[in-house]
Design an enzyme around this catalytic site. Structure first.
Site, short mmCIF file in Angstrom:
data_model
loop_
_atom_site.label_atom_id
_atom_site.label_comp_id
_atom_site.label_asym_id
_atom_site.label_seq_id
_atom_site.Cartn_x
_atom_site.Cartn_y
_atom_site.Cartn_z
N LYS A 9 0.91 -1.25 0.11
CA LYS A 9 -0.14 -0.07 0.17
C LYS A 9 0.90 1.13 0.09
O LYS A 9 2.05 1.33 0.22
CB LYS A 9 -0.78 -0.11 1.09
CG LYS A 9 -2.24 -1.16 1.10
CD LYS A 9 -2.83 -1.07 2.22
CE LYS A 9 -4.21 -2.17 2.25
NZ LYS A 9 -4.85 -2.12 3.38
N TYR A 49 -12.56 -2.07 -3.28
CA TYR A 49 -12.95 -2.12 -2.00
C TYR A 49 -14.64 -2.09 -1.92
O TYR A 49 -15.01 -1.55 -0.98
CB TYR A 49 -12.45 -0.94 -1.02
CG TYR A 49 -11.04 -1.26 -0.70
CD1 TYR A 49 -10.57 -2.17 0.22
CD2 TYR A 49 -9.94 -0.07 -0.92
CE1 TYR A 49 -9.62 -2.64 0.52
CE2 TYR A 49 -8.68 -0.60 -0.42
CZ TYR A 49 -8.21 -1.82 0.24
OH TYR A 49 -7.05 -1.80 0.68
N PHE A 57 -15.54 3.92 7.26
CA PHE A 57 -14.13 3.76 7.00
C PHE A 57 -13.85 3.91 5.28
O PHE A 57 -12.57 3.86 4.97
CB PHE A 57 -13.18 2.99 7.52
CG PHE A 57 -13.59 1.54 7.30
CD1 PHE A 57 -13.13 0.85 6.14
CD2 PHE A 57 -14.45 0.79 8.14
CE1 PHE A 57 -13.42 -0.37 5.82
CE2 PHE A 57 -14.62 -0.53 7.81
CZ PHE A 57 -14.21 -1.12 6.58
N ARG A 85 -2.22 -14.29 3.55
CA ARG A 85 -2.89 -13.68 4.38
C ARG A 85 -2.23 -13.95 5.96
O ARG A 85 -2.21 -13.03 6.68
CB ARG A 85 -4.13 -14.04 4.50
CG ARG A 85 -5.06 -13.60 3.39
CD ARG A 85 -5.69 -12.27 3.64
NE ARG A 85 -6.63 -12.24 4.52
CZ ARG A 85 -7.36 -11.07 4.74
NH1 ARG A 85 -7.26 -9.81 3.97
NH2 ARG A 85 -8.36 -10.99 5.67
N THR A 91 -6.00 -7.47 10.39
CA THR A 91 -6.09 -6.09 9.74
C THR A 91 -5.56 -5.19 10.52
O THR A 91 -4.94 -4.12 9.95
CB THR A 91 -7.66 -6.03 9.56
OG1 THR A 91 -8.07 -7.15 8.67
CG2 THR A 91 -7.98 -4.87 8.76
N ARG A 102 2.16 -7.03 9.17
CA ARG A 102 1.47 -5.87 9.84
C ARG A 102 1.88 -5.85 11.13
O ARG A 102 2.29 -4.75 11.76
CB ARG A 102 0.08 -6.00 9.68
CG ARG A 102 -0.66 -5.96 8.11
CD ARG A 102 -1.90 -6.49 8.20
NE ARG A 102 -2.40 -5.85 6.97
CZ ARG A 102 -3.74 -6.29 6.62
NH1 ARG A 102 -4.41 -7.33 6.99
NH2 ARG A 102 -4.47 -5.99 5.56
N ASN A 112 -2.05 -0.07 7.25
CA ASN A 112 -1.66 -1.49 7.43
C ASN A 112 -0.74 -2.08 6.29
O ASN A 112 -0.54 -3.29 6.23
CB ASN A 112 -2.66 -2.00 7.87
CG ASN A 112 -3.93 -2.48 6.91
OD1 ASN A 112 -3.66 -1.91 5.77
ND2 ASN A 112 -4.98 -3.04 7.28
N HIS A 115 -1.84 -5.36 1.48
CA HIS A 115 -3.40 -5.95 1.30
C HIS A 115 -3.03 -7.48 0.65
O HIS A 115 -2.02 -7.55 -0.04
CB HIS A 115 -4.15 -5.24 0.00
CG HIS A 115 -5.36 -5.90 -0.67
ND1 HIS A 115 -6.20 -6.04 0.09
CD2 HIS A 115 -5.22 -6.70 -1.38
CE1 HIS A 115 -7.25 -6.92 -0.70
NE2 HIS A 115 -6.62 -7.14 -1.65
N GLU A 126 -9.66 -9.56 -7.87
CA GLU A 126 -8.82 -8.60 -7.75
C GLU A 126 -7.68 -8.74 -8.69
O GLU A 126 -7.34 -7.86 -9.17
CB GLU A 126 -8.31 -8.47 -6.23
CG GLU A 126 -9.21 -8.24 -5.27
CD GLU A 126 -8.99 -8.59 -3.95
OE1 GLU A 126 -7.83 -8.98 -3.56
OE2 GLU A 126 -9.90 -8.12 -2.83
#
Ligand code: DAT
Ligand code: MG
Length: 149
Positions: A9, A49, A57, A85, A91, A102, A112, A115, A126
């Site tokens: 990110k 998203y 948010f 993940r 998250t 993270r 964070n 992704h 995606e």
């Protein structure tokens, strides 16, 4: 073999974490089959998203993800979705296990760092959003027989 969509990110890029993050996935044994730096448009952010539209948010999230370049990647491997993940952690970085990306590099849920797709269905969706078919490659690594039994 499964494919997943992973992205450094804008905060990860600004904090010089691109190499560190790619390093971890690469060393784990996940194969990079797509990789590029890009600036996400508002339209793409809102589609990516889409499931969060309407949540409080959502707007800050879109602002954040479009605030600077990201590094988009497609990773391939055994259980690639859940493996990536788990390597990223929860998250909220303060809840993420120590040692995860993270957990190691983050403080705020809104910053964070990475992704990763949460299911094989979202991975396919995606990857389709971020990569044109010709941008994903297929190749053999000689090393694979030392990574997989
Ligand atoms: P993840 O990125 O772990 O898949 P998600 O899909 O639930 O998490 O949410 C997408 C992003 O939105 C997440 O990385 C950070 C942000 N976010 C999620 N829940 C939030 C919340 N309660 N407050 C602020 N930001 C949130
Ligand atoms: Mg998600």
């Amino acid at each position: 073999m499964e494919r997943t969509y992973v992205m450094v990110k804008p905060d990860g890029v600004q904090r010089n974490l691109i190499g560190e993050i790619i390093f971890r996935f690469e060393k784990k044994g996940l194969k990079i089959v797509g990789l590029k730096m890009m600036q996400i448009s508002r339209e793409l952010a809102e589609r990516h998203y889409g499931e969060h539209r309407g949540k409080p948010f959502f707007e800050p999230l879109v602002e954040y993800i479009t605030s600077g370049p990201v590094v988009a990647m497609a990773l391939e491997g055994k259980d690639a979705v859940s493996t990536a993940r788990e390597m990223m952690g929860a998250t909220n970085p303060l809840k993420a296990a120590q040692g995860t990306i993270r957990g190691t590099f983050g403080m705020d849920i809104g910053r964070n760092v990475v992704h990763g797709s949460d299911s094989t269905e979202s991975a396919a969706r995606e990857l389709g959003l971020f990569f044109a078919p010709g941008e994903l490659v297929e190749y053999k690594r000689e090393l694979d027989s030392w990574i997989y039994e």
